[in-house]
Structures are given as structure tokens and as C-alpha cells.
Design a protein around this motif. Structure first.
Motif, PDB file in Angstrom:
ATOM      1  N   THR A   1       0.830  -1.192   0.000  1.00 32.66           N
ATOM      2  CA  THR A   1       0.000   0.000   0.000  1.00 32.66           C
ATOM      3  C   THR A   1       0.871   1.251   0.000  1.00 32.66           C
ATOM      4  O   THR A   1       1.759   1.405   0.842  1.00 32.66           O
ATOM      5  CB  THR A   1      -0.909   0.020   1.233  1.00 32.66           C
ATOM      6  N   GLY A   2       0.637   2.131  -0.963  1.00 35.50           N
ATOM      7  CA  GLY A   2       1.360   3.385  -1.005  1.00 35.50           C
ATOM      8  C   GLY A   2       2.748   3.298  -1.592  1.00 35.50           C
ATOM      9  O   GLY A   2       3.406   4.307  -1.782  1.00 35.50           O
ATOM     10  N   ASP A   3       3.236   2.101  -1.864  1.00 37.50           N
ATOM     11  CA  ASP A   3       4.571   1.962  -2.434  1.00 37.50           C
ATOM     12  C   ASP A   3       4.550   2.191  -3.931  1.00 37.50           C
ATOM     13  O   ASP A   3       3.577   1.864  -4.608  1.00 37.50           O
ATOM     14  CB  ASP A   3       5.135   0.555  -2.171  1.00 37.50           C
ATOM     15  N   GLU A   4       5.627   2.732  -4.465  1.00 39.98           N
ATOM     16  CA  GLU A   4       5.772   2.912  -5.898  1.00 39.98           C
ATOM     17  C   GLU A   4       6.354   1.625  -6.468  1.00 39.98           C
ATOM     18  O   GLU A   4       7.537   1.525  -6.776  1.00 39.98           O
ATOM     19  CB  GLU A   4       6.683   4.100  -6.197  1.00 39.98           C
ATOM     20  N   ALA A   5       5.479   0.605  -6.597  1.00 40.93           N
ATOM     21  CA  ALA A   5       5.968  -0.718  -6.976  1.00 40.93           C
ATOM     22  C   ALA A   5       6.428  -0.767  -8.424  1.00 40.93           C
ATOM     23  O   ALA A   5       7.220  -1.615  -8.800  1.00 40.93           O
ATOM     24  CB  ALA A   5       4.888  -1.770  -6.733  1.00 40.93           C
ATOM     25  N   VAL A   6       5.895   0.105  -9.264  1.00 42.90           N
ATOM     26  CA  VAL A   6       6.446   0.221 -10.616  1.00 42.90           C
ATOM     27  C   VAL A   6       7.489   1.331 -10.540  1.00 42.90           C
ATOM     28  O   VAL A   6       7.196   2.493 -10.714  1.00 42.90           O
ATOM     29  CB  VAL A   6       5.362   0.559 -11.649  1.00 42.90           C
ATOM     30  N   ARG A   7       8.714   0.988 -10.215  1.00 41.67           N
ATOM     31  CA  ARG A   7       9.744   1.964  -9.906  1.00 41.67           C
ATOM     32  C   ARG A   7      10.473   2.422 -11.145  1.00 41.67           C
ATOM     33  O   ARG A   7      11.034   1.618 -11.884  1.00 41.67           O
ATOM     34  CB  ARG A   7      10.763   1.354  -8.922  1.00 41.67           C
ATOM     35  N   ASP A   8      10.472   3.725 -11.347  1.00 39.18           N
ATOM     36  CA  ASP A   8      11.356   4.348 -12.317  1.00 39.18           C
ATOM     37  C   ASP A   8      11.324   3.686 -13.693  1.00 39.18           C
ATOM     38  O   ASP A   8      12.348   3.378 -14.275  1.00 39.18           O
ATOM     39  CB  ASP A   8      12.794   4.360 -11.787  1.00 39.18           C
ATOM     40  N   GLY A   9      10.140   3.423 -14.196  1.00 39.08           N
ATOM     41  CA  GLY A   9      10.004   2.862 -15.532  1.00 39.08           C
ATOM     42  C   GLY A   9      10.115   1.354 -15.599  1.00 39.08           C
ATOM     43  O   GLY A   9       9.915   0.779 -16.661  1.00 39.08           O
TER      44      GLY A   9
ATOM     45  N   GLU B   1      13.802  -8.247  -2.385  1.00 43.64           N
ATOM     46  CA  GLU B   1      14.752  -7.952  -1.316  1.00 43.64           C
ATOM     47  C   GLU B   1      14.467  -6.584  -0.705  1.00 43.64           C
ATOM     48  O   GLU B   1      14.516  -6.419   0.522  1.00 43.64           O
ATOM     49  CB  GLU B   1      16.177  -7.991  -1.881  1.00 43.64           C
ATOM     50  N   TYR B   2      14.171  -5.588  -1.532  1.00 40.69           N
ATOM     51  CA  TYR B   2      13.898  -4.231  -1.061  1.00 40.69           C
ATOM     52  C   TYR B   2      12.513  -4.105  -0.427  1.00 40.69           C
ATOM     53  O   TYR B   2      12.221  -3.122   0.234  1.00 40.69           O
ATOM     54  CB  TYR B   2      13.987  -3.239  -2.220  1.00 40.69           C
ATOM     55  N   GLY B   3      11.650  -5.074  -0.665  1.00 38.30           N
ATOM     56  CA  GLY B   3      10.297  -5.007  -0.135  1.00 38.30           C
ATOM     57  C   GLY B   3       9.339  -4.192  -0.978  1.00 38.30           C
ATOM     58  O   GLY B   3       8.256  -3.840  -0.514  1.00 38.30           O
ATOM     59  N   TRP B   4       9.696  -3.905  -2.229  1.00 39.36           N
ATOM     60  CA  TRP B   4       8.766  -3.206  -3.117  1.00 39.36           C
ATOM     61  C   TRP B   4       7.553  -4.087  -3.413  1.00 39.36           C
ATOM     62  O   TRP B   4       6.437  -3.592  -3.559  1.00 39.36           O
ATOM     63  CB  TRP B   4       9.441  -2.845  -4.431  1.00 39.36           C
ATOM     64  N   ILE B   5       7.800  -5.381  -3.566  1.00 38.67           N
ATOM     65  CA  ILE B   5       6.741  -6.345  -3.823  1.00 38.67           C
ATOM     66  C   ILE B   5       6.909  -7.516  -2.862  1.00 38.67           C
ATOM     67  O   ILE B   5       7.975  -7.690  -2.257  1.00 38.67           O
ATOM     68  CB  ILE B   5       6.759  -6.854  -5.283  1.00 38.67           C
ATOM     69  N   SER B   6       5.859  -8.294  -2.721  1.00 37.53           N
ATOM     70  CA  SER B   6       5.915  -9.460  -1.843  1.00 37.53           C
ATOM     71  C   SER B   6       5.133 -10.593  -2.499  1.00 37.53           C
ATOM     72  O   SER B   6       4.664 -10.470  -3.638  1.00 37.53           O
ATOM     73  CB  SER B   6       5.344  -9.123  -0.463  1.00 37.53           C
TER      74      SER B   6
ATOM     75  N   GLY C   1       3.278 -14.618   4.386  1.00 38.75           N
ATOM     76  CA  GLY C   1       4.123 -13.893   3.465  1.00 38.75           C
ATOM     77  C   GLY C   1       5.418 -14.644   3.209  1.00 38.75           C
ATOM     78  O   GLY C   1       6.066 -15.116   4.142  1.00 38.75           O
ATOM     79  N   LEU C   2       5.789 -14.749   1.940  1.00 41.73           N
ATOM     80  CA  LEU C   2       6.973 -15.540   1.558  1.00 41.73           C
ATOM     81  C   LEU C   2       7.997 -14.682   0.809  1.00 41.73           C
ATOM     82  O   LEU C   2       8.750 -15.190  -0.014  1.00 41.73           O
ATOM     83  CB  LEU C   2       6.549 -16.723   0.677  1.00 41.73           C
ATOM     84  N   ARG C   3       8.059 -13.383   1.116  1.00 41.41           N
ATOM     85  CA  ARG C   3       8.917 -12.480   0.351  1.00 41.41           C
ATOM     86  C   ARG C   3      10.377 -12.937   0.296  1.00 41.41           C
ATOM     87  O   ARG C   3      10.978 -12.980  -0.790  1.00 41.41           O
ATOM     88  CB  ARG C   3       8.809 -11.063   0.909  1.00 41.41           C
ATOM     89  N   PRO C   4      11.040 -13.289   1.422  1.00 43.86           N
ATOM     90  CA  PRO C   4      12.442 -13.727   1.321  1.00 43.86           C
ATOM     91  C   PRO C   4      12.614 -14.987   0.487  1.00 43.86           C
ATOM     92  O   PRO C   4      13.649 -15.177  -0.155  1.00 43.86           O
ATOM     93  CB  PRO C   4      12.845 -13.976   2.783  1.00 43.86           C
ATOM     94  N   HIS C   5      11.584 -15.839   0.495  1.00 49.98           N
ATOM     95  CA  HIS C   5      11.658 -17.085  -0.262  1.00 49.98           C
ATOM     96  C   HIS C   5      11.684 -16.826  -1.767  1.00 49.98           C
ATOM     97  O   HIS C   5      12.366 -17.531  -2.504  1.00 49.98           O
ATOM     98  CB  HIS C   5      10.474 -17.987   0.095  1.00 49.98           C
TER      99      HIS C   5
END
Length: 408
Positions: A281-289, A373-378, A326-330
Motif C-alpha cells: 500500500t502506497g509503495d511505488e511498486a512500478v519503480r522508475d520505468g 529484497e527491497y520489499g517493493w513487492i511481496s 508472506g513468503l517475500r524472502p523465499h
């Protein structure tokens, strides 16, 4: 262009300000280190004008320049992507975000466009995917219970975790929406005795899965259909449903249709596990193009909801969410395994699909590893039960069944 050109001087200052180093090979063939510290990446510029790509770059610009051969790089995929992220971050103050994954694309996600989008990504070449996937051809986030598992062990652990969460029992009717090359169908039947059905829009995946089923003599136990999830017939015809790495292709405005179809197909009290990539929520998940690059070259029409949007959409369709993991690190680790394997088979990959497709998948997977890794997506697994008219669902009182050792 020489080492004293204004473009090189600007790049040198940008790198030094960020504490970065880059080896730059100029037109004379000499490599000069710019910035501070040792350079893990060497950048080659076939034409001097390519240096313009490096001034206030965004991730999409850098990715496109790489896959089209306007720039070339030497170094590990992870080091290359890390440097690209830092360069893009340095110039981000001068740019505005071009897109958001939460934006609704009203003209997309009909059956015909979805079939084209799936074909673009999954029908590249079964032999290409076989180079870097595990032997079961599982193309989704693996599960590393201890962190020390091989990719093969982690993918088996993931398949079994899904089956345990769904509490599969012999004789149950199990549906896998977006079944890929059939790994979950085979695992669920082999270890839990279910009657399994899978659907996919990828012709190559469909043909591969059907051939494996035929070779194993399992035609009566496992069915696979080349079919859109919206066109699966019936009401209450499945006891358990899984969807793994598929709802990213559905489209946010279609989540009610998607979960509505699942609810229609489930028996009262039946369980569904939805495993998919989410944004924050609120993150710019589509980063810089980067989102534009992925949409054009990798996943056409892909959209990422937040975990809250997914859970709310399930609840709106009478699917009561019982468990969220949540399995983000995986997924970050899974992608690193994949890109390392792809690099190890570089020559074979290029022979199969060409240099450009090899570059697309290489930079896409390395970049995605960094995004996780940065947590932009999970990535989340949501377990839900279809609400019964009365009484309780099949959900157990304890979660112990989820954590026992995987089936072998």
C-alpha cells in the motif's frame, strides 16, 4: 568520446556521490574505473551516444538499452541490477513515476487478450525453461523451511506446503487454476490421492503436462484443459482449489470475477489457497520505468493488487480467509537460484531463444530478486474456505498440519 568528455565526468560524479564504482570501456578499448572502490561491473558502450542512457536514467531505460544491445555489461546479473537500481535512484529526483500497478487497465483482461499475454510469457520454449527450473518445472516461489535447501528441495517443500494447507485427502476433487507444467497436480495425486484437474492458457504448458500424465499412465486420475478460468463449468464441483502464481494475470478490476468463479466451483466449506505476488500500500511498486519494461517485454497486462485488496476480494465472494503467510524472502532466493542457473546455461539459452530473450529474462529475474529484497513487492499465500450455510468449514482447529515434514 574520451575519458574527459562532459558525459563521462557527469557519470563519474554521480557514481562517486553514491559511493559506487563502474568499469567503463570507451571506444578505444581501454577500461577506466569511475567512482570509488573496486568495480564489479564493466559497462561497454558500442556507440558514444549510448552514454546518454546513463544520465539521470530510470530502470526501464537501462533495461531496454541492455536488451537491445545499446549497452553491454560484464559482471554477475545481481551486481548489474544492484548498480542499475542505485543509478536509477540517484536520478529519481528529476523524474516522475510513469505508472502504478494499482491502475485499472479497462481495455485488458478479456479471454482473448489474456490468452495472448500468457502465450507471450509462457510459450517461449519448454526447453528454455527446463534449463533453469527444477526437474518438476515449478515456475513460482519456492519454500525454504530452513534456508539451506536446494532449489529442488525447496520446490518440493512448497508443493507439499500447499497440499497440507489445503488438507488434501484421498478421493477429493482438486482443481489447480493456472497449472503450469503440472507439477502440483502430479504431487497432489501422488502423495495425497486426489482426483486432480488443471487448467492453463499456455499451449506449450498444456501439451507438456498432458504428455507427462500420459507417460505416467494417469489419464484417469489427472485431467488438464486448455481453458480460461472463467469458462470452467459447474457449481460446487471441487472440494479444494489452488491457484499459484496466476492471479497476477487477472487484473485488479477482475478480482471479483476471479474469486467469484472460485467460489462458484467450490463446495460449501471447501478450501482454496491463492498464492500470488502482491504490492505494498502506497509503495511505488512500478519503480522508475521498470513497470513499463515488464509490461512490454515480460508480463503483458500484469497487475499486482495489495494483499489487503486480495483478501477483501475473497471475502466479498464468500471466501473466508483463515490464514495468511508472506513468503517475500523465499521468492528473492528462488529468483537468485533461477538467474544463476540461467547464466550457467547462457550459450544454450541463446541457441534456444536468441540473445534478446536471454537478456530480457536475465535482467527481469535479477531485478525481481532485488525488488523482493527491497520489499517493493511481496508474495502471499491466502487460505480461505467457502462459507457454509451453517456449521463450520473443513478448516482445522490447529495449524500443526502445515508444518510437518514434506511428503517424499
Amino acid at each position: 568520446m574520451d575519458s574527459s568528455s562532459p558525459l563521462v565526468e557527469t557519470l563519474r560524479r554521480l557514481l562517486a556521490d553514491r559511493g559506487l564504482a563502474l568499469g567503463l570501456q570507451l571506444g578505444n578499448g581501454r577500461t577506466e574505473t569511475l567512482g570509488s572502490g573496486p568495480a564489479a561491473v564493466i559497462l561497454r558502450l558500442p556507440r558514444p551516444e549510448a552514454a546518454l542512457k546513463l544520465l539521470s536514467p530510470d530502470l526501464g531505460t537501462l533495461a531496454r538499452a541492455y536488451i537491445h544491445g545499446e549497452i553491454d555489461v560484464e559482471g554477475s546479473a545481481l551486481d548489474i541490477v544492484r548498480l542499475a537500481f542505485e543509478l536509477a535512484h540517484a536520478g529519481s529526483a528529476h523524474r516522475r513515476l510513469l505508472n502504478r500497478v494499482t491502475g485499472w487497465r479497462l481495455w485488458r483482461h478479456n479471454p482473448a487478450s489474456d490468452r495472448r499475454a500468457i502465450a507471450h510469457h509462457y510459450d517461449v520454449s519448454n526447453d528454455f525453461y527446463r534449463l533453469w527450473l527444477d526437474p518438476e518445472m515449478v515456475y513460482s516461489c519456492a519454500y525454504f523451511p530452513s534456508g539451506s535447501e536446494t532449489l529442488e528441495q525447496a520446490q518440493q517443500a512448497k508443493l507439499d506446503l500447499i497440499c497440507r494447507k489445503l488438507q488434501l485427502e484421498p478421493g477429493e476433487r482438486f482443481l489447480d487454476i493456472g497449472c503450469g507444467w503440472g507439477a502440483l497436480l502430479l504431487w497432489a495425486h501422488r502423495h495425497y490421492g486426489v482426483k486432480a484437474t488443471g487448467v492453463t492458457l499456455s499451449e506449450q504448458q498444456f501439451n507438456y503436462a498432458r504428455q507427462r500424465i500420459r507417460e505416467l499412465g494417469l489419464e484417469g486420475a489427472i485431467d488438464v484443459h486448455l481453458q480460461d478460468y472463467r469458462h470452467i463449468p459447474g457449481q460446487g464441483v471441487f472440494d479444494k482449489i489452488a491457484s499459484v502464481g496466476m492471479f497476477e494475470h487477472v487484473g485488479i478490476r477482475n478480482l471479483p470475477v476471479y474469486f467469484g468463479a472460485i467460489s462458484r466451483l467450490l463446495t460449501d466449506g471447501g478450501l482454496v489457497l491463492n498464492h500470488g505476488i502482491t504490492t505494498r500500500t502506497g509503495d511505488e511498486a512500478v519503480r522508475d520505468g521498470a513497470g513499463d519494461f515488464i509490461d512490454r517485454y515480460v508480463f503483458p497486462d500484469g497487475e499486482l493488487p495489495t494483499m489487503a485488496q486480495a483478501a477483501a476480494a475473497m471475502e466479498d465472494q464468500q471466501l473466508e480467509v483463515f490464514d495468511v503467510e508472506g513468503l517475500r524472502p523465499h521468492y528473492a532466493r528462488t529468483l537468485l537460484h533461477w538467474v544463476e542457473r540461467l547464466d550457467a546455461h547462457r550459450d544454450s539459452a541463446i541457441r534456444l531463444v536468441g540473445d534478446r530473450t536471454y537478456r530480457v529474462w536475465r535482467i527481469y529475474m535479477a531485478g525481481s530478486a532485488q525488488a523482493f529484497e527491497y520489499g517493493w513487492i511481496s508474495v502471499h499465500q491466502l487460505l480461505a474456505a467457502k462459507r457454509a450455510v451453517k456449521g463450520f468449514s473443513a478448516q482445522r482447529w490447529s495449524r500443526e498440519h502445515m508444518w510437518r515434514s514434506p511428503a517424499r
